[in-house]
Design an enzyme around this catalytic site. Structure first.
Site, PDB file in Angstrom:
ATOM      1  N   ARG A  19       0.844  -1.216   0.000  1.00  0.00           N
ATOM      2  CA  ARG A  19       0.000   0.000   0.000  1.00  0.00           C
ATOM      3  C   ARG A  19       0.870   1.252   0.000  1.00  0.00           C
ATOM      4  NH1 ARG A  19      -2.051   1.218   6.152  1.00  0.00           N
ATOM      5  NH2 ARG A  19      -0.552  -0.088   7.222  1.00  0.00           N
ATOM      6  N   GLU A  67     -19.052   3.425   0.191  1.00  0.00           N
ATOM      7  CA  GLU A  67     -18.244   2.814  -0.869  1.00  0.00           C
ATOM      8  C   GLU A  67     -18.999   2.631  -2.179  1.00  0.00           C
ATOM      9  OE1 GLU A  67     -18.634   1.580   2.204  1.00  0.00           O
ATOM     10  OE2 GLU A  67     -16.705   2.085   3.095  1.00  0.00           O
ATOM     11  N   HIS A 118      -5.466  -3.584   2.253  1.00  0.00           N
ATOM     12  CA  HIS A 118      -5.918  -4.413   3.374  1.00  0.00           C
ATOM     13  C   HIS A 118      -6.627  -5.685   2.909  1.00  0.00           C
ATOM     14  CE1 HIS A 118      -4.949  -0.610   5.196  1.00  0.00           C
ATOM     15  NE2 HIS A 118      -5.102  -1.086   6.402  1.00  0.00           N
ATOM     16  N   ASP A 126      -7.808  -6.917  12.911  1.00  0.00           N
ATOM     17  CA  ASP A 126      -9.221  -6.562  12.749  1.00  0.00           C
ATOM     18  C   ASP A 126     -10.117  -7.794  12.582  1.00  0.00           C
ATOM     19  OD1 ASP A 126      -8.829  -3.916  13.088  1.00  0.00           O
ATOM     20  OD2 ASP A 126      -9.021  -3.359  10.970  1.00  0.00           O
TER      21      ASP A 126
END
Lengths: 321, 314
Positions: A19, A67, A118, A126
């Site tokens: 990323r 989104e 991610h 998470d």
């Protein structure tokens, strides 16, 4: 297919996140291409689009936690002549917004790039709600959608410009944690071309993303332990699949092994199996998440838990050779 | 014989209206065009033996005003950068867009006979893959407002002043994504964006207020930061005024909520949810066309009368 020389001695010495390769590349490309606009949905700090936002605020749009709208807005900006990169976590961009991706972006062949971070279990702590292991399958199945999964920081960094230049919709899959650097900083990414990082005759390993490093490690270990020679192919572009590269790299191979931080259904393993089933039937062993969700834990712990580390792969594969 | 069964005389009349400068077209001119659009819709849906007649009939007056008075476009250069963009969000009403674009000269009216047939660019739901001049692809509800907002943001970034029009249905305001887009359009003060809603209170399963009540749609948009007008979607002059207002208002996105009657102009279709998505059978199509012809001839009589008055005055 290209043959690349990788320095195995240095492998894994440095760690960087894909990323970050994406975020750094955007800043460079923003100055070079006026048509580049970047969109995010309240995760710009995590997706690393915030660097672009800071430097080119007029060409950055944050759409908040929405989104579906993010993808729809990207479609509109593409209609206006821009080349938008829309970013969020992979779970939301490909999961929550899937039908908008299909109908509003890919069906009209709009020049939208979905750069999702991610992805996979290496998202870590998470847990399963955020660890998408279905995204490659979800994107790959849409007619005309292209899919790129960089193996490390430098491949991600160089892939971004090629994704920008590629006409039509592209899905770019990126990860959260710092992972071993495989590629040298000076390297050219070629869209749709697989790269043979290690030559070998008896077996072919095909990998993408963080699993390229693990597959290399497994191959080197197995060669030490057994009298075998293993080729390792980085299939960074999963769609369109480099079919010629697969044929070329598998000429004398007795079996194929695929590696991905994704479900063993429908992703890289699925694509490779579909190809060999028709063109050159032979065993294809798929390594990844075997129809299970992930869970909380560090990226490293999870890779070990699901037996995706190089040493574990070597152990598990040894009995199959 | 043309496929709409229109007489030579009628075709001459329509041609003369189409030859006028948009600003010189009268209310009656637009009513005549709206009637022709309605008949084209009935015929297209009838020949397709599938599709949605009700919404398109309810939208015909708005489309007549849009395509023959309001929208800036050049049919000879349909993708010119200077054109207004007109997007359709609730793609199932595309028969009215096709019928209007045919009349405006984007393609021959006869081609409407290919609607929903294999190989046609007039897909069952609009697709730019087959027909780029449509501006957007839609069909899955609730996605058009995002597309239109992104397009308006892009045009503004390119320092263009064109307006982006987008048609929505009331039913699709039940989609959450519509409100995600509404929030964003207001946040970014997209004043080049003009949305309009076909507020006919009908969706597939019945009346909107019974299926899932939208309540005060005007107040909802207002609360999201939009400038809102409610107008009669069958009053040509009211429609014109509303679009003129929307073009002039600055600082925020605008929405016009058009009160419309589904199936308008065909007595047995009006305000009946059954005509949302069913094509007419032969006798129903004949009856619908007969009713519409009758209205057309009435308008035509008025037209002749009006021309008399003008020539008398001159």
């Amino acid at each position: 297919m290209r043959v690349l020389q990788i320095n195995f001695e240095k492998l894994g010495g440095e760690k960087k996140a894909t990323r970050d390769g994406y975020g750094d590349a955007l800043v460079e490309l923003g100055a070079k291409y006026e048509k580049l606009v970047v969109l995010d949905a309240d995760l710009s700090g995590s997706t690393k689009t915030n660097k672009f936002a800071k430097k080119f605020p007029e060409r950055f749009f944050n759409f908040g936690v929405a989104e579906q709208n993010l993808v729809g807005q990207a479609a509109g900006l593409a209609m206006a002549g821009f080349t938008p990169f829309a970013s969020s976590f992979a779970i939301f961009l490909t999961g929550r917004a899937w039908e908008i991706v299909r109908n509003t972006v890919v069906y009209p062949q709009l020049n939208v790039k979905l750069a999702a971070t991610h992805a996979g279990i290496t998202l870590g702590e998470d847990g399963a709600s955020h660890q998408i292991i279905e995204d490659i399958a979800l994107m790959r199945v849409i007619p005309g959608m292209k899919v790129v999964v960089p193996a490390d920081y430098w491949q991600a960094y160089h892939a971004v410009e090629k994704v920008f230049l590629e006409n039509g919709p592209v899905y770019l899959r990126l990860g959260r944690p710092a992972i071993p650097v495989v590629y040298p900083p000076q390297y050219e990414f070629c869209f749709g071309e697989s790269e043979l990082l290690k030559t070998g005759q008896d077996y072919l390993f095909v990998a993408c993303g963080v699993m390229v490093y693990e597959a290399l490690k497994a191959a080197l270990l197995l060669e030490k332990q057994k009298n075998v020679s293993i080729a390792v192919l980085n299939m960074a572009t999963i769609k369109p699949l480099d079919e010629e590269g697969l044929l070329e790299a598998s000429q004398k191979a007795k079996a194929i092994f695929t590696f991905e931080e994704h479900s063993t259904y429908g992703g890289l393993g699925g694509a490779v199996s579909e190809f060999f089933a028709q063109k050159k039937p032979m065993p294809v062993y798929r390594f990844g998440l075997k129809d299970v969700f992930g869970q909380s834990g560090s990226a490293d712990e999870l890779m070990a838990y699901y037996r995706l580390k190089g040493e574990q792969l070597a152990e598990d594969i040894a009995s199959l050779l | 014989m043309p496929w709409t069964l229109a007489s030579e005389e009628e075709n001459k009349l329509i041609k003369s209206i189409l030859a006028k400068e948009p600003s010189r077209r009268s209310t009656l001119d637009l009513q005549l065009l709206a009637n022709r659009i309605r008949r084209n819709v009935i015929e297209a849906v009838y020949l397709a033996a599938s599709g949605h007649p009700g919404g398109p009939l309810g939208l015909a007056d708005i489309y007549a005003v849009l395509y023959f008075k309001v929208l800036n476009f050049d049919v000879k250069n349909p993708l010119s950068d200077e054109r207004d963009r007109h997007l359709l969000s609730n793609g199932h009403v595309c028969a009215v867009k096709y019928a209007s674009m045919a009349l405006a000269g984007f393609f021959p009216e006869e081609e409407l006979a290919t609607f929903r047939k294999l190989g046609s660019r007039l897909q069952g739901h609009p697709s730019t893959r087959y027909f780029p001049e449509l501006e957007n692809s839609s069909g899955s509800l609730g996605q058009g407002l995002s597309q239109a907002t992104g397009l308006a943001l892009g045009l503004r970034l390119r320092k263009k002043s064109n307006h982006v029009f987008v048609g929505l249905s009331d039913g699709e305001c039940q989609e959450g994504m519509t409100w995600e887009a509404a929030m964003a359009a207001a946040h970014y003060q997209c004043d080049q964006l003009i949305a309009y809603v076909d507020w006919n209170n009908i969706q597939i399963d019945g009346y909107v207020n019974q299926v899932m009540d939208l309540g005060a749609l005007d107040e909802k948009f207002r609360a999201f930061g939009w400038k809102v007008q409610v107008a009669n979607g069958h009053d040509i002059e009211a429609i014109e005024r509303a679009f003129l207002w929307a073009r002039q208002e600055k600082g925020s996105p605008k929405v016009i909520l058009f009160r419309t009657t589904l199936g308008k102009g065909v007595s047995f279709m009006e305000n009946n949810p059954e005509w949302h998505g069913s094509p007419p059978k032969k006798e129903q199509r004949d009856k619908a066309l007969a009713e519409l012809y009758e209205s057309f001839h009435q308008l035509w009589e008025n037209y002749k009368g009006a021309r008399h008055e003008i020539s008398d005055g001159a």
